[in-house]
Scaffold this motif. Sequence first.
Motif, PDB file in Angstrom:
ATOM      1  N   SER A  76      47.217  44.478  33.250  1.00 34.32           N
ATOM      2  CA  SER A  76      47.063  43.064  33.209  1.00 34.32           C
ATOM      3  C   SER A  76      47.916  42.126  34.017  1.00 34.32           C
ATOM      4  CB  SER A  76      48.856  43.521  33.182  1.00 34.32           C
ATOM      5  OG  SER A  76      49.482  44.232  32.046  1.00 34.32           O
ATOM      6  N   ILE A  77      46.758  43.129  35.297  1.00 35.99           N
ATOM      7  CA  ILE A  77      47.028  41.820  36.661  1.00 35.99           C
ATOM      8  C   ILE A  77      46.127  40.571  36.816  1.00 35.99           C
ATOM      9  CG2 ILE A  77      45.987  42.335  39.396  1.00 35.99           C
ATOM     10  CD1 ILE A  77      46.580  45.355  38.956  1.00 35.99           C
ATOM     11  N   ILE A  78      45.147  40.434  36.584  1.00 35.53           N
ATOM     12  CA  ILE A  78      43.785  39.662  36.054  1.00 35.53           C
ATOM     13  C   ILE A  78      44.546  38.172  34.521  1.00 35.53           C
ATOM     14  CG2 ILE A  78      41.653  38.470  34.796  1.00 35.53           C
ATOM     15  CD1 ILE A  78      41.053  39.610  37.026  1.00 35.53           C
ATOM     16  N   THR A  79      45.138  38.478  33.987  1.00 31.96           N
ATOM     17  CA  THR A  79      46.233  37.813  33.248  1.00 31.96           C
ATOM     18  C   THR A  79      47.130  37.382  33.928  1.00 31.96           C
ATOM     19  OG1 THR A  79      45.883  39.218  31.030  1.00 31.96           O
ATOM     20  CG2 THR A  79      47.450  37.921  30.601  1.00 31.96           C
ATOM     21  N   ALA A  80      48.096  38.346  34.798  1.00 24.33           N
ATOM     22  CA  ALA A  80      49.339  38.224  35.871  1.00 24.33           C
ATOM     23  C   ALA A  80      49.189  36.492  36.839  1.00 24.33           C
ATOM     24  CB  ALA A  80      49.243  39.023  36.235  1.00 24.33           C
ATOM     25  N   VAL A  81      47.118  36.600  36.886  1.00 23.99           N
ATOM     26  CA  VAL A  81      47.415  35.441  37.711  1.00 23.99           C
ATOM     27  C   VAL A  81      46.728  34.499  37.475  1.00 23.99           C
ATOM     28  CG1 VAL A  81      44.921  35.267  39.589  1.00 23.99           C
ATOM     29  CG2 VAL A  81      46.048  37.526  39.537  1.00 23.99           C
ATOM     30  N   GLN A  82      45.808  34.891  35.965  1.00 24.47           N
ATOM     31  CA  GLN A  82      45.513  33.294  35.724  1.00 24.47           C
ATOM     32  C   GLN A  82      46.725  32.499  34.653  1.00 24.47           C
ATOM     33  OE1 GLN A  82      42.856  35.799  32.267  1.00 24.47           O
ATOM     34  NE2 GLN A  82      41.442  33.947  32.644  1.00 24.47           N
ATOM     35  N   SER A  83      47.614  32.979  34.751  1.00 32.16           N
ATOM     36  CA  SER A  83      49.060  33.302  33.925  1.00 32.16           C
ATOM     37  C   SER A  83      49.897  32.392  34.925  1.00 32.16           C
ATOM     38  CB  SER A  83      49.622  33.415  32.957  1.00 32.16           C
ATOM     39  OG  SER A  83      50.435  34.542  33.208  1.00 32.16           O
ATOM     40  N   GLY A  84      49.784  31.954  36.087  1.00 37.70           N
ATOM     41  CA  GLY A  84      51.340  32.341  37.674  1.00 37.70           C
ATOM     42  C   GLY A  84      52.013  32.892  37.557  1.00 37.70           C
ATOM     43  N   LYS A  85      51.740  34.343  36.597  1.00 36.82           N
ATOM     44  CA  LYS A  85      52.867  35.078  36.995  1.00 36.82           C
ATOM     45  C   LYS A  85      52.838  35.305  38.618  1.00 36.82           C
ATOM     46  CE  LYS A  85      55.005  39.554  36.156  1.00 36.82           C
ATOM     47  NZ  LYS A  85      56.187  39.010  35.538  1.00 36.82           N
ATOM     48  N   VAL A  86      52.067  35.362  39.217  1.00 35.76           N
ATOM     49  CA  VAL A  86      51.864  36.082  40.391  1.00 35.76           C
ATOM     50  C   VAL A  86      50.347  35.236  41.024  1.00 35.76           C
ATOM     51  CG1 VAL A  86      52.107  38.652  39.905  1.00 35.76           C
ATOM     52  CG2 VAL A  86      50.524  37.724  40.036  1.00 35.76           C
ATOM     53  N   ASP A  87      50.550  35.132  42.556  1.00 40.88           N
ATOM     54  CA  ASP A  87      49.642  34.431  43.047  1.00 40.88           C
ATOM     55  C   ASP A  87      48.413  35.341  43.511  1.00 40.88           C
ATOM     56  OD1 ASP A  87      50.914  31.990  43.678  1.00 40.88           O
ATOM     57  OD2 ASP A  87      52.202  33.489  44.985  1.00 40.88           O
ATOM     58  N   VAL A  88      48.133  36.448  43.419  1.00 42.66           N
ATOM     59  CA  VAL A  88      47.329  36.966  44.207  1.00 42.66           C
ATOM     60  C   VAL A  88      46.889  38.615  43.559  1.00 42.66           C
ATOM     61  CG1 VAL A  88      46.372  36.148  46.273  1.00 42.66           C
ATOM     62  CG2 VAL A  88      48.341  37.787  45.910  1.00 42.66           C
ATOM     63  N   GLY A  89      46.432  39.229  43.027  1.00 41.36           N
ATOM     64  CA  GLY A  89      45.452  40.083  42.392  1.00 41.36           C
ATOM     65  C   GLY A  89      44.805  41.015  43.365  1.00 41.36           C
ATOM     66  N   ILE A  90      45.955  42.474  43.892  1.00 42.51           N
ATOM     67  CA  ILE A  90      45.358  43.229  45.128  1.00 42.51           C
ATOM     68  C   ILE A  90      45.521  44.226  44.770  1.00 42.51           C
ATOM     69  CG2 ILE A  90      45.032  42.957  48.020  1.00 42.51           C
ATOM     70  CD1 ILE A  90      46.637  41.073  48.256  1.00 42.51           C
ATOM     71  N   ALA A  91      44.289  44.583  44.076  1.00 45.76           N
ATOM     72  CA  ALA A  91      45.065  46.058  43.169  1.00 45.76           C
ATOM     73  C   ALA A  91      43.049  47.214  43.737  1.00 45.76           C
ATOM     74  CB  ALA A  91      45.196  46.118  42.201  1.00 45.76           C
ATOM     75  N   GLY A  92      42.759  47.420  44.855  1.00 49.49           N
ATOM     76  CA  GLY A  92      41.246  48.038  45.520  1.00 49.49           C
ATOM     77  C   GLY A  92      41.035  47.531  43.773  1.00 49.49           C
ATOM     78  N   MET A  93      40.573  45.981  43.511  1.00 50.96           N
ATOM     79  CA  MET A  93      39.969  45.583  42.433  1.00 50.96           C
ATOM     80  C   MET A  93      38.101  45.253  42.752  1.00 50.96           C
ATOM     81  SD  MET A  93      41.098  42.472  40.309  1.00 50.96           S
ATOM     82  CE  MET A  93      42.621  43.630  39.283  1.00 50.96           C
ATOM     83  N   THR A  94      38.158  45.742  42.091  1.00 44.74           N
ATOM     84  CA  THR A  94      36.270  45.118  41.881  1.00 44.74           C
ATOM     85  C   THR A  94      35.955  43.930  41.279  1.00 44.74           C
ATOM     86  OG1 THR A  94      36.388  47.712  41.842  1.00 44.74           O
ATOM     87  CG2 THR A  94      34.187  46.089  41.756  1.00 44.74           C
ATOM     88  N   VAL A  95      35.297  43.392  42.324  1.00 41.70           N
ATOM     89  CA  VAL A  95      34.120  41.700  42.047  1.00 41.70           C
ATOM     90  C   VAL A  95      33.129  42.427  40.938  1.00 41.70           C
ATOM     91  CG1 VAL A  95      33.489  39.842  42.927  1.00 41.70           C
ATOM     92  CG2 VAL A  95      34.876  41.183  44.078  1.00 41.70           C
ATOM     93  N   ASP A  96      33.552  42.106  39.544  1.00 37.94           N
ATOM     94  CA  ASP A  96      32.439  41.934  38.780  1.00 37.94           C
ATOM     95  C   ASP A  96      32.878  40.748  38.139  1.00 37.94           C
ATOM     96  OD1 ASP A  96      34.757  42.120  36.981  1.00 37.94           O
ATOM     97  OD2 ASP A  96      34.242  43.927  35.479  1.00 37.94           O
ATOM     98  N   PRO A  97      31.594  40.298  37.185  1.00 36.50           N
ATOM     99  CA  PRO A  97      30.805  39.578  36.383  1.00 36.50           C
ATOM    100  C   PRO A  97      32.064  38.772  35.581  1.00 36.50           C
ATOM    101  CG  PRO A  97      29.169  40.741  36.713  1.00 36.50           C
ATOM    102  CD  PRO A  97      30.161  41.683  37.996  1.00 36.50           C
ATOM    103  N   GLU A  98      32.969  39.838  34.985  1.00 39.59           N
ATOM    104  CA  GLU A  98      33.087  40.225  33.342  1.00 39.59           C
ATOM    105  C   GLU A  98      34.792  39.483  33.972  1.00 39.59           C
ATOM    106  OE1 GLU A  98      35.482  42.067  30.148  1.00 39.59           O
ATOM    107  OE2 GLU A  98      33.989  42.969  30.792  1.00 39.59           O
ATOM    108  N   ARG A  99      35.441  39.802  34.970  1.00 32.89           N
ATOM    109  CA  ARG A  99      36.522  38.980  35.976  1.00 32.89           C
ATOM    110  C   ARG A  99      36.155  37.784  36.815  1.00 32.89           C
ATOM    111  NH1 ARG A  99      38.003  45.345  38.506  1.00 32.89           N
ATOM    112  NH2 ARG A  99      38.757  46.323  36.550  1.00 32.89           N
ATOM    113  N   LEU A 100      34.873  37.561  37.135  1.00 32.98           N
ATOM    114  CA  LEU A 100      34.992  35.921  38.159  1.00 32.98           C
ATOM    115  C   LEU A 100      35.111  34.546  36.864  1.00 32.98           C
ATOM    116  CD1 LEU A 100      31.650  37.400  40.223  1.00 32.98           C
ATOM    117  CD2 LEU A 100      34.677  36.264  40.962  1.00 32.98           C
ATOM    118  N   GLU A 101      34.419  35.317  35.295  1.00 38.81           N
ATOM    119  CA  GLU A 101      34.745  34.268  34.581  1.00 38.81           C
ATOM    120  C   GLU A 101      35.779  33.714  34.361  1.00 38.81           C
ATOM    121  OE1 GLU A 101      33.300  36.192  30.302  1.00 38.81           O
ATOM    122  OE2 GLU A 101      31.360  36.083  31.454  1.00 38.81           O
TER     123      GLU A 101
END
Length: 290
Positions: free
Chosen positions: A121-146
């Motif tokens: 849910s983290i990426i959606t939460a960042v996109q929708s403005g529920k949270v400012d940042v997702g910090i979760a040992g999260m890997t940079v990957d091309p799909e998320r960068l979209e």
Amino acid sequence: MKKLAAVFLAGIMCASLAACGSGAADDAASTDTQTATEETVEETEETADDAAAADTEGETAEAGEVTTVTEGILTMGTNAAFPPYEYYEGDTVVGIDAEIAQAIAEKLGLSLEIVDMDFNSIITAVQSGKVDVGIAGMTVDPERLENVDFTDSYATGVQVVIVTEDSDIASVDDLEGKLIGTQEGTTGWDYCSTDYGDDMVIPYTNGATAVQALLDGKVDCVVIDQQPALSFVEANEGLKILETEYAVEDYAIAVSKDNTALRDAINTALNELIEDGTVQGILDKYITAE
Ligand code: ARG
């Protein structure tokens, strides 16, 4: 380490009870206390509207200040079932990401609030403005960068394979035809589904439940990030990590594409914290050299 894992498991149980940690968000705002809040999809949607309103108000902020979902607070979405990056100590989320986020928040003149949620849910939460940042040992990957922006990287992650000590799986080349446990929505899940097909990959809500499935003989191995893997193997008899690595990745902070000012401010803060040794100090505190 055994103690840490036990605390961490208790944390997961706590997080799975809806009542646990709820209602504490207001305290966190005023005291800097980190708060874990159970979230639902409905909540995410509701908060998106609030966030849009907050954004408009925030535009009147003084020059140099960044706009956040809640004024004066950096709200961090994470999945606190990922030691040593984020896990529970009592009711508090601690770990590398919590400490780096705290240091960044201080540099930005903000207090930190942590919202615990499914990793998925983290990426959606960042996109929708529920949270400012997702910090979760999260890997940079091309799909998320979209869907979101990422800051500069602050750590390296490695995908590894956990097996039982008596397993016939000796290297990553032996995974064909094996049932693989992963954490849903992670890069490990993504790589294995691509390499071996969805049918061979079982997604679990978090790493601990995937490891429990391995112990129960429901899967043949677990593909997960190296540092949590080390914690799980330390905490459970009869498991080992294969020496061959599945993938090497960069961890970074996810920020909304609509808030490039926040991303830039975090990058400035993060790079200062990297240059003055703070980030390395935090990593060294939680990761002991092998
Ligand atoms: N690095 C992996 C990914 O980005 C796994 C991260 C899982 N993090 C967590 N806090 N559960 O997909």
